[in-house]
Design a protein around this motif. Structure first.
Motif, short mmCIF file in Angstrom:
data_model
loop_
_atom_site.label_atom_id
_atom_site.label_comp_id
_atom_site.label_asym_id
_atom_site.label_seq_id
_atom_site.Cartn_x
_atom_site.Cartn_y
_atom_site.Cartn_z
N ILE A 105 -34.65 55.69 -78.04
CA ILE A 105 -34.82 55.33 -79.45
C ILE A 105 -33.88 56.14 -80.35
O ILE A 105 -33.52 55.69 -81.43
CB ILE A 105 -36.29 55.48 -79.91
N GLU A 106 -33.48 57.31 -79.87
CA GLU A 106 -32.50 58.08 -80.63
C GLU A 106 -31.15 57.35 -80.62
O GLU A 106 -30.50 57.22 -81.66
CB GLU A 106 -32.36 59.48 -80.03
N GLN A 107 -30.76 56.88 -79.45
CA GLN A 107 -29.47 56.20 -79.33
C GLN A 107 -29.45 54.88 -80.11
O GLN A 107 -28.39 54.41 -80.50
CB GLN A 107 -29.15 55.95 -77.86
N ARG A 108 -30.62 54.30 -80.30
CA ARG A 108 -30.69 53.07 -81.09
C ARG A 108 -30.75 53.35 -82.58
O ARG A 108 -30.79 52.43 -83.39
CB ARG A 108 -31.94 52.27 -80.69
N GLY A 109 -30.81 54.61 -82.93
CA GLY A 109 -30.80 54.98 -84.34
C GLY A 109 -32.11 54.74 -85.05
O GLY A 109 -32.14 54.53 -86.26
N LEU A 110 -33.22 54.77 -84.32
CA LEU A 110 -34.52 54.54 -84.94
C LEU A 110 -35.16 55.84 -85.44
O LEU A 110 -36.11 55.80 -86.22
CB LEU A 110 -35.47 53.86 -83.94
N VAL A 111 -34.63 56.95 -84.97
CA VAL A 111 -35.21 58.24 -85.34
C VAL A 111 -34.11 59.24 -85.70
O VAL A 111 -32.97 59.10 -85.28
CB VAL A 111 -36.03 58.83 -84.17
N ASP A 112 -34.48 60.21 -86.51
CA ASP A 112 -33.59 61.33 -86.80
C ASP A 112 -34.04 62.51 -85.96
O ASP A 112 -35.23 62.68 -85.69
CB ASP A 112 -33.65 61.69 -88.29
N VAL A 113 -33.08 63.35 -85.58
CA VAL A 113 -33.37 64.46 -84.69
C VAL A 113 -32.94 65.77 -85.33
O VAL A 113 -31.91 65.84 -85.99
CB VAL A 113 -32.63 64.29 -83.34
N GLU A 114 -33.77 66.77 -85.14
CA GLU A 114 -33.44 68.10 -85.64
C GLU A 114 -33.80 69.13 -84.57
O GLU A 114 -34.90 69.11 -84.03
CB GLU A 114 -34.22 68.38 -86.92
N LYS A 115 -32.87 70.02 -84.29
CA LYS A 115 -33.14 71.05 -83.30
C LYS A 115 -33.79 72.24 -83.99
O LYS A 115 -33.25 72.79 -84.95
CB LYS A 115 -31.84 71.49 -82.61
N VAL A 116 -34.94 72.61 -83.47
CA VAL A 116 -35.69 73.71 -84.05
C VAL A 116 -35.96 74.76 -82.98
O VAL A 116 -36.53 74.43 -81.94
CB VAL A 116 -37.03 73.21 -84.63
N PRO A 117 -35.57 76.00 -83.21
CA PRO A 117 -35.84 77.04 -82.22
C PRO A 117 -37.34 77.23 -82.03
O PRO A 117 -38.11 77.15 -82.98
CB PRO A 117 -35.18 78.29 -82.83
N SER A 118 -37.73 77.47 -80.81
CA SER A 118 -39.14 77.62 -80.47
C SER A 118 -39.46 79.06 -80.14
O SER A 118 -38.61 79.82 -79.70
CB SER A 118 -39.46 76.72 -79.28
N GLU A 119 -40.73 79.46 -80.41
CA GLU A 119 -41.15 80.80 -80.03
C GLU A 119 -41.19 80.92 -78.51
O GLU A 119 -40.96 81.97 -77.94
CB GLU A 119 -42.54 81.11 -80.57
N LYS A 120 -41.50 79.79 -77.89
CA LYS A 120 -41.63 79.78 -76.44
C LYS A 120 -40.67 78.77 -75.85
O LYS A 120 -40.70 77.62 -76.22
CB LYS A 120 -43.05 79.39 -76.02
N GLY A 121 -39.85 79.19 -74.93
CA GLY A 121 -38.98 78.26 -74.24
C GLY A 121 -37.80 77.82 -75.07
O GLY A 121 -37.53 78.35 -76.15
#
Lengths: 109, 109
Positions: free
Chosen positions: B55-71
């Motif tokens: 669904i990302e490749q189809r452009g249906l959603v926006d993506v944001e990278k967020v650092p995690s406390e774990k992993g």
DNA sequence: TACCGCTACAACGTAACACTAGGTACCGGT
DNA sequence: ACCGGTACCTAGTGTTACGTTGTAGCGGTA
């Protein structure tokens, strides 16, 4: 047909046909035209025949060849005990899915 | 998981995830655990990640990278306008299918 | 320090299913 | 003789969810 509908039919179309056969016996061509009348305008004939062969091979239906006034003999399908059981299982699965989706639509989360 | 459920999820799972994202942004692992809580106990992790990439490749959603406390960092997905439109279409398709099935279940024909 | 478990994402091959696009065959009406 | 409607069937294609496996960061514990 929209790609959404195509994918959504996977698994459900089988249940739909079995549900039809639970009400009365029917043959392929009859089922196809009935589905078209119900609004499934884009279901291909070949899809139904392939499906009928599948459920026949799985032993969910009984088959009887009946000569037709027009064209080749009809293969009349009717749901047997095993098919009825499979249909019950289908309704359970579908209810679960349906409930989850209704919930999602209402709550918006 | 029952084969019935597996097939029935095809097409609907995508709508389910989009519906979740319509309510709030979320990342893959979060969605997976949420689905498990909702009773979809047998949905594989890999299935969700593959779907999200689709669904990302189809452009249906926006993506944001967020650092995690774990992993490793989380990929947080949120529904955009195009995705919302697609979701609306999904609801229309599903309503049609749902109506037909309810009818079949009640009438038995 | 070494190890384990949880979080988080990704890649690979497989099975199932609906679709497209054909084909076969039988019949009645023009 | 031909065409349209009836009735059935098949081969190949694309999409999707699954199972499995791998990578990697972080916290806790022995």
């Amino acid at each position: 047909m929209s790609k959404q509908a195509t994918e959504m039919l996977k698994g459900t179309l089988e249940g739909i046909v079995l549900a039809i056969l639970a009400g009365r016996s029917a043959y392929g061509y009859e089922i196809t035209t009935w589905l078209r009348d119900q609004g499934f305008t884009d279901i291909a004939e070949g899809t139904i025949y392939a499906l009928l062969i599948r459920i026949e091979q799985r032993g969910l239906v009984d088959v009887e060849k009946v000569p037709s006034e027009k064209g080749p003999p009809r293969k009349v399908y009717s749901l047997n005990a095993q098919g009825q059981e499979y249909l019950n299982e289908f309704w359970r699965t579908w209810s679960f899915l349906s409930d989850r989706l209704e919930q999602l639509r209402d709550e918006g989360a």
